[in-house]
Design a protein around this motif. Structure first.
Motif, PDB file in Angstrom:
ATOM      1  N   LEU A   9       0.814  -1.218   0.000  1.00 29.76           N
ATOM      2  CA  LEU A   9       0.000   0.000   0.000  1.00 29.76           C
ATOM      3  C   LEU A   9       0.844   1.262   0.000  1.00 29.76           C
ATOM      4  O   LEU A   9       0.400   2.301  -0.477  1.00 29.76           O
ATOM      5  N   TYR A  10       2.041   1.177   0.568  1.00 32.13           N
ATOM      6  CA  TYR A  10       2.894   2.353   0.681  1.00 32.13           C
ATOM      7  C   TYR A  10       4.316   1.892   0.890  1.00 32.13           C
ATOM      8  O   TYR A  10       4.563   0.881   1.555  1.00 32.13           O
ATOM      9  N   ALA A  47      -6.651   4.957   7.217  1.00 37.07           N
ATOM     10  CA  ALA A  47      -8.007   5.470   6.976  1.00 37.07           C
ATOM     11  C   ALA A  47      -8.597   4.862   5.715  1.00 37.07           C
ATOM     12  O   ALA A  47      -9.777   4.497   5.689  1.00 37.07           O
ATOM     13  N   ASN A  48      -7.794   4.719   4.669  1.00 38.61           N
ATOM     14  CA  ASN A  48      -8.275   4.109   3.432  1.00 38.61           C
ATOM     15  C   ASN A  48      -8.641   2.651   3.637  1.00 38.61           C
ATOM     16  O   ASN A  48      -9.618   2.167   3.059  1.00 38.61           O
ATOM     17  N   CYS A  49      -7.854   1.935   4.442  1.00 35.55           N
ATOM     18  CA  CYS A  49      -8.172   0.530   4.716  1.00 35.55           C
ATOM     19  C   CYS A  49      -9.513   0.399   5.421  1.00 35.55           C
ATOM     20  O   CYS A  49     -10.238  -0.563   5.209  1.00 35.55           O
ATOM     21  N   ARG A  50      -9.812   1.350   6.237  1.00 43.79           N
ATOM     22  CA  ARG A  50     -11.079   1.312   6.976  1.00 43.79           C
ATOM     23  C   ARG A  50     -12.255   1.690   6.086  1.00 43.79           C
ATOM     24  O   ARG A  50     -13.340   1.135   6.199  1.00 43.79           O
ATOM     25  N   PRO A  53     -14.213  -0.242   0.674  1.00 44.97           N
ATOM     26  CA  PRO A  53     -14.822  -1.565   0.780  1.00 44.97           C
ATOM     27  C   PRO A  53     -14.025  -2.656   0.067  1.00 44.97           C
ATOM     28  O   PRO A  53     -14.093  -3.807   0.437  1.00 44.97           O
ATOM     29  N   GLU A  54     -13.237  -2.311  -0.953  1.00 46.73           N
ATOM     30  CA  GLU A  54     -12.448  -3.337  -1.631  1.00 46.73           C
ATOM     31  C   GLU A  54     -11.269  -3.791  -0.777  1.00 46.73           C
ATOM     32  O   GLU A  54     -10.782  -4.893  -0.928  1.00 46.73           O
ATOM     33  N   ARG A  55     -10.792  -2.929   0.112  1.00 47.73           N
ATOM     34  CA  ARG A  55      -9.685  -3.297   0.994  1.00 47.73           C
ATOM     35  C   ARG A  55     -10.181  -3.844   2.316  1.00 47.73           C
ATOM     36  O   ARG A  55      -9.432  -4.385   3.089  1.00 47.73           O
ATOM     37  N   ASN A  56     -11.438  -3.638   2.630  1.00 50.00           N
ATOM     38  CA  ASN A  56     -11.975  -4.001   3.928  1.00 50.00           C
ATOM     39  C   ASN A  56     -12.558  -5.397   3.883  1.00 50.00           C
ATOM     40  O   ASN A  56     -13.210  -5.784   2.924  1.00 50.00           O
ATOM     41  N   TYR A  66     -12.870  -2.604  12.328  1.00 49.09           N
ATOM     42  CA  TYR A  66     -11.486  -2.508  12.784  1.00 49.09           C
ATOM     43  C   TYR A  66     -10.496  -2.704  11.652  1.00 49.09           C
ATOM     44  O   TYR A  66     -10.802  -3.335  10.646  1.00 49.09           O
ATOM     45  N   VAL A  67      -9.297  -2.182  11.878  1.00 49.13           N
ATOM     46  CA  VAL A  67      -8.134  -2.501  11.057  1.00 49.13           C
ATOM     47  C   VAL A  67      -7.101  -3.053  12.033  1.00 49.13           C
ATOM     48  O   VAL A  67      -6.759  -2.400  13.026  1.00 49.13           O
TER      49      VAL A  67
END
Length: 126
Positions: A9-10, A47-50, A53-56, A66-67
């Motif tokens: 992701l980074y 924040a993006n992971c939370r 919806p495609e990453r969650n 939660y993450v």
């Protein structure tokens, strides 16, 4: 044996952030060092992971609130990084990051800052 695929992701000179989707929640793995130069990027990724919806992970009642963040491969973290992970400005019931594999050094820093609490043990299926 079921293989869980991790996605980058980074990445910068100090830090790599990957995510693996599990049946319970996204599991974000932090590798390297977090300081004031990359803690804003960490906050954005989490924040993006939370929110994405495609990453969650989708659980029985919808997306996980939660993450899960694995900090075991961090060699350094400063207060700016701890603030991102612990979210001390939010009441405990509103915090959505769960820390895993917290090292003794990280635990010591959290205690020094007054941000350490004994969390419920969460088993993260991988």
């Amino acid at each position: 044996m079921c293989s869980v695929q991790q996605r980058l992701l980074y990445q910068d000179e100090q830090l790599s952030i990957t995510v693996a989707m599990t049946s319970a929640a996204p599991v974000v793995t932090l590798i390297g060092e977090i300081d004031a130069t990359n803690s804003p990027a960490l906050a954005g990724v989490l924040a993006n992971c939370r929110q994405d919806p495609e990453r969650n992970a989708v659980v029985q009642n919808g997306p996980s609130p939660y993450v899960d963040v694995d900090t075991g491969a961090l060699s350094f973290i400063d207060v700016s990084g701890l603030r991102v992970l612990v979210m001390p400005m939010l009441p405990a019931g509103q915090r959505w990051i769960r820390l895993h594999n917290v090292t003794p050094a990280q635990r010591r820093l959290l205690r020094m800052m007054g941000w350490y609490y004994q969390p419920t043990v969460h088993r993260v299926p991988l």
